[in-house]
Design a protein around this motif. Structure first.
Motif, short mmCIF file in Angstrom:
data_model
loop_
_atom_site.label_atom_id
_atom_site.label_comp_id
_atom_site.label_asym_id
_atom_site.label_seq_id
_atom_site.Cartn_x
_atom_site.Cartn_y
_atom_site.Cartn_z
N SER A 98 0.84 -1.19 0.00
CA SER A 98 0.00 0.00 0.00
C SER A 98 0.88 1.25 0.00
N PRO A 99 0.40 2.32 -0.62
CA PRO A 99 1.14 3.58 -0.55
C PRO A 99 0.99 4.19 0.84
N ASP A 100 1.78 5.19 1.12
CA ASP A 100 1.68 5.87 2.42
C ASP A 100 0.32 6.57 2.54
N ASN A 101 -0.39 6.30 3.64
CA ASN A 101 -1.66 6.96 3.90
C ASN A 101 -1.70 7.40 5.35
N THR A 102 -2.29 8.57 5.59
CA THR A 102 -2.42 9.09 6.95
C THR A 102 -3.80 8.70 7.50
N TYR A 103 -3.82 8.17 8.73
CA TYR A 103 -5.05 7.69 9.34
C TYR A 103 -5.34 8.49 10.61
N THR A 104 -6.45 9.22 10.62
CA THR A 104 -6.85 10.00 11.78
C THR A 104 -7.23 9.06 12.92
N GLY A 105 -6.63 9.27 14.07
CA GLY A 105 -6.93 8.44 15.23
C GLY A 105 -6.30 7.06 15.15
N GLY A 106 -5.51 6.81 14.14
CA GLY A 106 -4.81 5.53 14.03
C GLY A 106 -5.71 4.37 13.68
N ASP A 107 -6.87 4.64 13.05
CA ASP A 107 -7.82 3.56 12.77
C ASP A 107 -7.48 2.86 11.45
N PHE A 108 -6.33 2.20 11.43
CA PHE A 108 -5.93 1.46 10.23
C PHE A 108 -5.77 -0.02 10.55
N ILE A 109 -5.78 -0.84 9.53
CA ILE A 109 -5.57 -2.28 9.71
C ILE A 109 -4.09 -2.54 9.94
N GLU A 110 -3.81 -3.18 11.05
CA GLU A 110 -2.41 -3.42 11.45
C GLU A 110 -1.84 -4.68 10.81
N GLY A 130 5.70 7.74 9.01
CA GLY A 130 5.69 9.17 9.30
C GLY A 130 4.47 9.53 10.13
N GLY A 131 4.17 10.82 10.22
CA GLY A 131 3.03 11.29 10.99
C GLY A 131 3.27 11.22 12.48
N THR A 132 2.16 11.22 13.24
CA THR A 132 2.22 11.19 14.69
C THR A 132 1.53 9.95 15.21
N THR A 133 1.57 9.76 16.51
CA THR A 133 0.91 8.59 17.11
C THR A 133 -0.58 8.60 16.84
N LEU A 134 -1.22 9.76 16.95
CA LEU A 134 -2.66 9.87 16.72
C LEU A 134 -3.00 9.95 15.24
N ASN A 135 -2.09 10.45 14.44
CA ASN A 135 -2.33 10.58 13.00
C ASN A 135 -1.14 10.02 12.23
N PRO A 136 -0.96 8.71 12.31
CA PRO A 136 0.22 8.10 11.69
C PRO A 136 0.06 7.95 10.17
N SER A 137 1.18 7.99 9.51
CA SER A 137 1.22 7.66 8.09
C SER A 137 1.83 6.27 7.98
#
Length: 236
Positions: A129-141, A163-170
């Motif tokens: 997958s390409p880099d994507n930013t997820y608000t609140g970290g709600d991505f499939i791990e 990249g990004g932050t803990t709450l909004n990781p890329s």
């Protein structure tokens, strides 16, 4: 019946005007036998463009088959651009539409959004997958390709933070890839585990995938728009 290797007829008694046909009878017979063996080795009707020859151990012949139906080519299976799982505490089937982008045959098909493969040895590889930013970290791990018929994992991939932050990781998901053997016709199912409890977790793929070789050997834009896709090859 066998391919007439090493049984060529001699021309000693039939290459001069003065040669007697009676002396060439054995060579003529050998040549007829050789031609018959060649005919018996192939099962060919009226060929069409793209047809191939494939040996069948059951008939002992090389048989004419359509190129698009032969195994060994890469079959392209698309799972769409957004994959969702609603179960964030355990591995569970993901919500996704599965599409076979290349011609279906007796070995590869899609049934109820599951990938169905026949018995044999397979090689499989996905795109990452390409880099994507997820608000609140709600991505499939974790993403798992699972043999639902044989009850065992085929291959898995893990998301990595880029990249990004803990709450909004890329994040970017690694590739699903591996070599595996199925003992019988099996349904392969995608499973995922979300990283953010209490919300749907998603995995995003680019809708603008580079064109890739399909099972008919064509490199065209017909495969553009793929999200997550698998390249699948039956090797035995």
């Amino acid at each position: 019946m066998a391919w007439p290797s090493g049984t060529k007829a001699s021309t000693t008694n039939c290459d001069q005007p003065s040669d007697l046909i009676a002396n060439a009878r054995a060579d003529i017979k050998q040549n007829i036998d050789n031609v018959n063996d060649v005919i018996d080795t192939f099962a060919i009707s009226t060929p069409t463009d793209g047809d191939l020859l494939r040996y069948s151990s059951s008939t002992g012949k090389f048989e004419q088959v359509a190129g698009a139906g032969i195994t060994g080519f890469a079959h392209i299976v698309s799972y769409g651009t957004i994959i969702t799982t609603t179960d964030t505490n355990s591995i569970a089937p993901v919500t996704v539409t599965t599409t076979l982008k290349t011609p279906a045959n007796s070995d590869v098909s899609v049934v109820s959004n599951n990938l169905r493969l026949t018995a044999g040895t397979w090689f499989i590889e996905s795109n990452s997958s390409p880099d994507n930013t997820y608000t609140g970290g709600d991505f499939i791990e974790f993403l798992v390709l699972y043999d639902d018929t044989g009850n065992e994992s085929i291959t898995s991939a893990e998301a990595r933070r880029v990249g990004g932050t803990t709450l909004n990781p890329s994040i970017s998901m690694e590739r699903l890839n591996g070599l595996f053997t199925l003992s019988s016709t099996s349904d392969l199912v995608l499973y995922g585990k979300g990283i953010d409890a209490g919300t749907e977790s998603t995995l995003k793929y680019s809708p603008a995938a580079t064109p890739i070789i399909d099972s008919a050997g064509s490199n065209t834009t017909s495969n553009a728009g793929l999200g997550l896709y698998l390249k699948i090859v039956k090797i035995a």
